[in-house]
Enzyme design. Sequence first.
Site, PDB file in Angstrom:
ATOM      1  N   GLU A  26       2.295   7.824  -8.062  1.00 42.96           N
ATOM      2  CA  GLU A  26       1.877   7.570  -6.675  1.00 42.96           C
ATOM      3  C   GLU A  26       0.714   8.468  -6.302  1.00 42.96           C
ATOM      4  OE1 GLU A  26       5.420   8.085  -4.289  1.00 42.96           O
ATOM      5  OE2 GLU A  26       5.796  10.102  -5.009  1.00 42.96           O
ATOM      6  N   ASP A  69       1.816  16.813   1.282  1.00 41.02           N
ATOM      7  CA  ASP A  69       0.765  15.777   1.162  1.00 41.02           C
ATOM      8  C   ASP A  69      -0.496  16.132   1.966  1.00 41.02           C
ATOM      9  OD1 ASP A  69       2.683  14.196  -0.246  1.00 41.02           O
ATOM     10  OD2 ASP A  69       3.378  13.334   1.644  1.00 41.02           O
TER      11      ASP A  69
END
Length: 315
Positions: A206, A37
Amino acid sequence: MKFSLPAISIAIIGLLSHAVAAYPNPGAVSGSIDVHDPTICRDSSGKWFLFATAPGISIRTSTDRINWSYVGTVWSSGQATWTNTYTGTSNGNLWAPDCTYKSGTFYLYYSASSFGSNKSAIFFAKSTTGLPGSWSNLGLVTSTTTSNNYNAIDPNLIIDGSNWWLSLGSWWTGIKLIQLNPSTGKPSGSTVYSIAQRTAANGAIEAPIIVKNGSYYYLFTSWDICCQGTSSTYNIRVGRSTSITGPYVDKSGVKLTSGGGTLVLAKHDAVYGPGGQHVYKDTDAWVIDYHYYTSSGSKLGINLLDFSSGWPVAY
Ligand SMILES: *[C@@H]1O[C@H](CO)[C@@H](O)[C@H](O)[C@H]1NC(C)=O
Ligand SMILES: *[C@@H]1O[C@H](CO)[C@@H](O)[C@H](O)[C@H]1NC(C)=O
Ligand SMILES: *[C@@H]1O[C@H](CO)[C@@H](O)[C@H](O)[C@H]1NC(C)=O
């Protein structure tokens, strides 16, 4: 659809999907690149900073956007006690940080949760140097409990003129957008806009990122499953809208709130599950940074994006 497509249509669809399935390899990177991420921002001296999921949130820096050095964490071990109730542990992983550098300040949003839980929170911090030990905790931005139908993780700040907005979300009813007060970085009201949702694949969407290029806002998301090594099926999708609150549509005109999403990057060659992306405008080009899996773990991917067709194309 209740009818069968004629064989010729299937052949044409096959050719088209083959034609769009050529993805570029990640650009050259070196040094400390085992990340998850990632989010990249750049200070006024031109130095690059990369923040990523880790206990305390990891910080890496680079002087060329290629070679990355690990320099430490935003919070020292056990310091972020305010996240413990959401991570269910002390010094737990803090997820999916999002950095923005503007006028001498690094703004960092990040999330605290645990796998599969809708008890989650997004927090805010800032710093003038971006380095370990320099961060002020500005506290809770928004949170969800077991009675919310969305999940407060994966924040992304977009500063749109004088307006600040935060997109967020993961699974459940999808991706949300809330307006922030620019002087506090916290919600300015109680309106929660719904900007993307899937019902397919159990609603696996997401990691929203919104950027503006020309007259469009582009909403990037990650679909399908992260974090499963080379079994990860994450892929990066996009839609666009002339209004930040939507409706966002994909290249075929399908609303992102109805499961639309045009592919930007997906599995190819030895690149598994690209996702957890961040997009920003650098001095040379638009940049997309993300993680992908190889047989030796989760790696930093960096590509450039060309928006000249009206849709982002990675190269
Ligand atoms: C990467 O950066 C580090 C720290 O500045 C340096 O020691 C190393 O030599 C660099 N490696 C390459 C390949 O440039
Ligand atoms: C939130 O998660 C809990 C535990 O998995 C579940 O029981 C609850 O139904 C979820 N809430 C919503 C609104 O989906
Ligand atoms: C949009 O991005 C492209 C590069 O992909 C750039 O050429 C163009 O100038 C950008 N438009 C604006 C308004 O920034």
